[in-house]
Design a protein around this motif. Structure first.
Motif, PDB file in Angstrom:
ATOM      1  N   LEU A 174       3.316  -3.443   9.525  1.00  0.00           N
ATOM      2  CA  LEU A 174       2.364  -2.412   9.951  1.00  0.00           C
ATOM      3  C   LEU A 174       2.544  -1.136   9.144  1.00  0.00           C
ATOM      4  O   LEU A 174       1.570  -0.429   8.862  1.00  0.00           O
ATOM      5  N   TYR A 175       3.780  -0.811   8.779  1.00  0.00           N
ATOM      6  CA  TYR A 175       4.025   0.340   7.917  1.00  0.00           C
ATOM      7  C   TYR A 175       3.289   0.181   6.581  1.00  0.00           C
ATOM      8  O   TYR A 175       2.702   1.130   6.054  1.00  0.00           O
ATOM      9  N   LYS A 176       3.338  -1.026   6.035  1.00  0.00           N
ATOM     10  CA  LYS A 176       2.645  -1.291   4.768  1.00  0.00           C
ATOM     11  C   LYS A 176       1.132  -1.141   4.934  1.00  0.00           C
ATOM     12  O   LYS A 176       0.442  -0.634   4.051  1.00  0.00           O
ATOM     13  N   GLN A 177       0.629  -1.575   6.089  1.00  0.00           N
ATOM     14  CA  GLN A 177      -0.799  -1.440   6.340  1.00  0.00           C
ATOM     15  C   GLN A 177      -1.214   0.025   6.466  1.00  0.00           C
ATOM     16  O   GLN A 177      -2.346   0.379   6.131  1.00  0.00           O
ATOM     17  N   CYS A 178      -0.322   0.868   6.945  1.00  0.00           N
ATOM     18  CA  CYS A 178      -0.618   2.304   7.020  1.00  0.00           C
ATOM     19  C   CYS A 178      -0.885   2.863   5.631  1.00  0.00           C
ATOM     20  O   CYS A 178      -1.790   3.690   5.436  1.00  0.00           O
ATOM     21  N   ALA A 179      -0.088   2.430   4.643  1.00  0.00           N
ATOM     22  CA  ALA A 179      -0.306   2.873   3.263  1.00  0.00           C
ATOM     23  C   ALA A 179      -1.622   2.324   2.719  1.00  0.00           C
ATOM     24  O   ALA A 179      -2.342   3.013   1.978  1.00  0.00           O
ATOM     25  N   VAL A 180      -1.954   1.093   3.088  1.00  0.00           N
ATOM     26  CA  VAL A 180      -3.221   0.502   2.657  1.00  0.00           C
ATOM     27  C   VAL A 180      -4.395   1.285   3.231  1.00  0.00           C
ATOM     28  O   VAL A 180      -5.393   1.563   2.542  1.00  0.00           O
ATOM     29  N   MET A 181      -4.299   1.657   4.503  1.00  0.00           N
ATOM     30  CA  MET A 181      -5.363   2.429   5.149  1.00  0.00           C
ATOM     31  C   MET A 181      -5.548   3.784   4.484  1.00  0.00           C
ATOM     32  O   MET A 181      -6.662   4.278   4.335  1.00  0.00           O
ATOM     33  N   ALA A 182      -4.439   4.399   4.063  1.00  0.00           N
ATOM     34  CA  ALA A 182      -4.518   5.709   3.415  1.00  0.00           C
ATOM     35  C   ALA A 182      -5.268   5.630   2.094  1.00  0.00           C
ATOM     36  O   ALA A 182      -5.988   6.570   1.717  1.00  0.00           O
ATOM     37  N   ARG A 183      -5.122   4.510   1.390  1.00  0.00           N
ATOM     38  CA  ARG A 183      -5.839   4.344   0.117  1.00  0.00           C
ATOM     39  C   ARG A 183      -7.296   3.937   0.352  1.00  0.00           C
ATOM     40  O   ARG A 183      -8.184   4.313  -0.418  1.00  0.00           O
ATOM     41  N   GLU A 184      -7.520   3.190   1.426  1.00  0.00           N
ATOM     42  CA  GLU A 184      -8.870   2.681   1.693  1.00  0.00           C
ATOM     43  C   GLU A 184      -9.777   3.738   2.294  1.00  0.00           C
ATOM     44  O   GLU A 184     -10.978   3.792   1.998  1.00  0.00           O
ATOM     45  N   PHE A 185      -9.228   4.574   3.162  1.00  0.00           N
ATOM     46  CA  PHE A 185     -10.010   5.613   3.846  1.00  0.00           C
ATOM     47  C   PHE A 185      -9.440   6.982   3.468  1.00  0.00           C
ATOM     48  O   PHE A 185      -8.282   7.284   3.797  1.00  0.00           O
ATOM     49  N   GLU A 186     -10.248   7.787   2.833  1.00  0.00           N
ATOM     50  CA  GLU A 186      -9.776   9.090   2.351  1.00  0.00           C
ATOM     51  C   GLU A 186      -9.328   9.983   3.500  1.00  0.00           C
ATOM     52  O   GLU A 186      -8.305  10.660   3.419  1.00  0.00           O
ATOM     53  N   TRP A 187     -10.099   9.991   4.584  1.00  0.00           N
ATOM     54  CA  TRP A 187      -9.768  10.862   5.703  1.00  0.00           C
ATOM     55  C   TRP A 187      -8.515  10.377   6.431  1.00  0.00           C
ATOM     56  O   TRP A 187      -7.785  11.170   7.019  1.00  0.00           O
ATOM     57  N   ALA A 188      -8.211   9.066   6.373  1.00  0.00           N
ATOM     58  CA  ALA A 188      -6.971   8.571   6.970  1.00  0.00           C
ATOM     59  C   ALA A 188      -5.770   8.998   6.140  1.00  0.00           C
ATOM     60  O   ALA A 188      -4.684   9.226   6.667  1.00  0.00           O
ATOM     61  N   GLY A 189      -5.974   9.140   4.820  1.00  0.00           N
ATOM     62  CA  GLY A 189      -4.891   9.591   3.959  1.00  0.00           C
ATOM     63  C   GLY A 189      -4.526  11.042   4.167  1.00  0.00           C
ATOM     64  O   GLY A 189      -3.446  11.483   3.726  1.00  0.00           O
ATOM     65  N   LYS A 190      -5.397  11.815   4.824  1.00  0.00           N
ATOM     66  CA  LYS A 190      -5.071  13.214   5.105  1.00  0.00           C
ATOM     67  C   LYS A 190      -3.943  13.334   6.133  1.00  0.00           C
ATOM     68  O   LYS A 190      -3.192  14.305   6.126  1.00  0.00           O
ATOM     69  N   LEU A 191      -3.851  12.355   7.019  1.00  0.00           N
ATOM     70  CA  LEU A 191      -2.803  12.396   8.039  1.00  0.00           C
ATOM     71  C   LEU A 191      -1.464  12.095   7.385  1.00  0.00           C
ATOM     72  O   LEU A 191      -1.350  11.216   6.535  1.00  0.00           O
ATOM     73  N   ASN A 192      -0.458  12.830   7.797  1.00  0.00           N
ATOM     74  CA  ASN A 192       0.878  12.662   7.235  1.00  0.00           C
ATOM     75  C   ASN A 192       1.336  11.206   7.339  1.00  0.00           C
ATOM     76  O   ASN A 192       1.035  10.515   8.311  1.00  0.00           O
ATOM     77  N   SER A 193       2.066  10.736   6.324  1.00  0.00           N
ATOM     78  CA  SER A 193       2.480   9.335   6.273  1.00  0.00           C
ATOM     79  C   SER A 193       3.329   8.945   7.477  1.00  0.00           C
ATOM     80  O   SER A 193       3.173   7.851   8.040  1.00  0.00           O
ATOM     81  N   MET A 194       4.236   9.840   7.894  1.00  0.00           N
ATOM     82  CA  MET A 194       5.072   9.537   9.053  1.00  0.00           C
ATOM     83  C   MET A 194       4.265   9.562  10.340  1.00  0.00           C
ATOM     84  O   MET A 194       4.592   8.854  11.304  1.00  0.00           O
ATOM     85  N   ALA A 195       3.209  10.375  10.391  1.00  0.00           N
ATOM     86  CA  ALA A 195       2.331  10.378  11.566  1.00  0.00           C
ATOM     87  C   ALA A 195       1.578   9.054  11.662  1.00  0.00           C
ATOM     88  O   ALA A 195       1.361   8.528  12.757  1.00  0.00           O
ATOM     89  N   ARG A 196       1.181   8.500  10.512  1.00  0.00           N
ATOM     90  CA  ARG A 196       0.541   7.183  10.524  1.00  0.00           C
ATOM     91  C   ARG A 196       1.529   6.112  10.989  1.00  0.00           C
ATOM     92  O   ARG A 196       1.172   5.207  11.757  1.00  0.00           O
ATOM     93  N   GLN A 197       2.767   6.225  10.544  1.00  0.00           N
ATOM     94  CA  GLN A 197       3.782   5.271  10.981  1.00  0.00           C
ATOM     95  C   GLN A 197       4.030   5.374  12.487  1.00  0.00           C
ATOM     96  O   GLN A 197       4.209   4.358  13.165  1.00  0.00           O
ATOM     97  N   ALA A 198       4.027   6.603  13.016  1.00  0.00           N
ATOM     98  CA  ALA A 198       4.220   6.796  14.454  1.00  0.00           C
ATOM     99  C   ALA A 198       3.084   6.155  15.245  1.00  0.00           C
ATOM    100  O   ALA A 198       3.300   5.597  16.326  1.00  0.00           O
ATOM    101  N   SER A 199       1.860   6.213  14.710  1.00  0.00           N
ATOM    102  CA  SER A 199       0.726   5.571  15.375  1.00  0.00           C
ATOM    103  C   SER A 199       0.884   4.056  15.363  1.00  0.00           C
ATOM    104  O   SER A 199       0.563   3.378  16.342  1.00  0.00           O
ATOM    105  N   ALA A 200       1.381   3.512  14.249  1.00  0.00           N
ATOM    106  CA  ALA A 200       1.638   2.072  14.175  1.00  0.00           C
ATOM    107  C   ALA A 200       2.737   1.671  15.157  1.00  0.00           C
ATOM    108  O   ALA A 200       2.697   0.593  15.753  1.00  0.00           O
TER     109      ALA A 200
END
Length: 397
Positions: free
Chosen positions: A47-73
């Protein structure tokens, strides 16, 4: 781990950015859950890897801090783990299969994406959303803790504003003066609780007292046109009233639990299955209003903080058995006085509290036996306390 909460004071435009941050965290959590559903054997690292994929796929998702995306996962994997734990434990009823979220109200950061000011009176978000600097409003002081001790920063949206919670990696301990007293607690609806000494605490019934105002607020919501600004305002006013009731209930549970723990060295209470009890539709609202679960959680917490022994005992037959002779005296819920053939006549809840104390002492005696103490008179409070105070430095509850 302790949590300190402050209210965030900023501009309206900043609050709208925080809303975008929360929606993005919800999106990441739902996408992580969807990835788990579509793929077998998914782990947190996947799921952590998918967070990085989402950041590249969706520009607005990449605005959220990487650790915040990991916390959501992590929230998604936590829901998944809870579901499997309930299945393994064969929990009756629904097992809590993970669901997609629609109305998330918080976003969680870890150790990056935010920065405290030098005086620790303001908080700045420095990720791609750039929400800016918010003033921290609250009575707690962050100067006692180093920035490295802050492991999580959680932003929460409530009906009356936006709040931030700092999760700090420290253990809270308080000095306690031994009292040599033991107490058993029976919770109820007539009285919030009755202890083994016959003392009672009144049931505040906060929801019942606010019910008329809540109904009026709910009617105002139903009369407004769906999607209109007036309806949103009415919903917000209704939310504030519910929020007030919840805060009153929590405040009462905290203060009551603290008073109980500080006044006794040994506390035994009923381990009630409230989830099953609220299936009785005649009593469900009153049981929920009493918040017995919340009270029990704070008893356990303060027991650890003050180094007291707090034990949960099974409530089986505590109301039916006689505390004096042990004989079973069958009685319905409407019978409020315990009358036994041995001559014991006392309030039903007082009798139950005495039985709870006896069960707790017996249970504590078994626990102490396992660490080398033998021939403990579990029914004798004085003998037990000479061991509990000296050897039980950590609560068994």
């Amino acid at each position: 781990m302790i949590t300190l909460e402050f209210k965030l004071k900023g501009k309206l435009a900043q609050y709208r950015i925080v809303d975008d941050m929360i929606r993005t965290a919800q999106f990441v959590r739902n996408k992580a859950l969807r990835y788990w559903i579509d793929n077998e054997g998914v782990k947190l690292s996947d799921l952590y890897k998918q967070c990085a994929v989402m950041a590249r796929e969706f520009e607005w998702a990449g605005k959220l801090n990487s650790m915040a995306r990991q916390a959501s996962a992590e929230r998604a994997i936590f829901a998944i783990g809870r579901f499997f734990a309930n299945c393994k434990a064969k929990k009756p009823g629904k097992k809590g299969y993970p669901q997609f979220k629609k109305h998330t109200r918080c976003v969680e950061y870890k150790t990056t994406g935010w920065k405290l000011s030098a005086d620790k009176r303001s908080l700045t978000f420095i990720d791609g959303f750039a929400a800016g600097t918010f003033k921290l409003v609250g009575s707690r002081d962050l100067h006692f803790y180093a920035p490295t001790e802050i492991k999580r920063v959680r932003v929460v949206r409530r009906a009356d504003g936006y709040y931030v919670q700092f999760c700090i990696s420290v253990e809270r301990t308080e000095e306690a003066v031994p009292t040599g007293k033991s107490i058993g607690i029976d919770v109820g609806l007539n009285h919030f609780y009755t202890d083994s000494n016959g003392n009672t605490a009144p049931n505040p019934r906060y929801l019942r007292k606010s019910e008329k105002a809540l109904k009026r607020a709910q009617k105002r919501v139903s009369r407004k046109k769906k999607g209109s600004k007036n309806r949103k305002k009415a919903i917000n006013r209704l939310g504030k009233k519910h929020l007030k009731v919840g805060r009153q209930r929590k405040d009462f549970a905290v203060k009551t639990a603290l008073c109980v723990v500080k006044s006794s060295d040994f506390v035994a209470y009923e381990d009630l299955q409230v989830r099953n009890m609220v299936k009785n539709h005649k009593l469900a609202k009153s049981i929920s209003d009493a918040a017995w679960d919340q009270f029990a959680q704070w008893l356990q917490y303060f027991g650890k903080v003050y180094g007291k022994t707090v034990i949960a005992v099974a409530p089986v037959y505590t109301s039916q058995d006689c505390s004096a002779c042990g004989n079973a005296v069958k009685k319905s819920l409407s019978v409020r006085t315990h009358v036994c053939s041995c001559g014991a006549v006392l309030d039903r809840d007082h009798n139950a509290a005495l039985n709870i104390l006896a069960k707790g002492l017996k249970q504590a005696g078994i626990v102490l036996n396992t660490v080398g103490h033998t021939e403990i008179n579990a029914w004798g409070q004085t003998d037990l306390y000479s061991l509990v105070v000296t050897s039980a430095s950590k609560p068994t509850g």
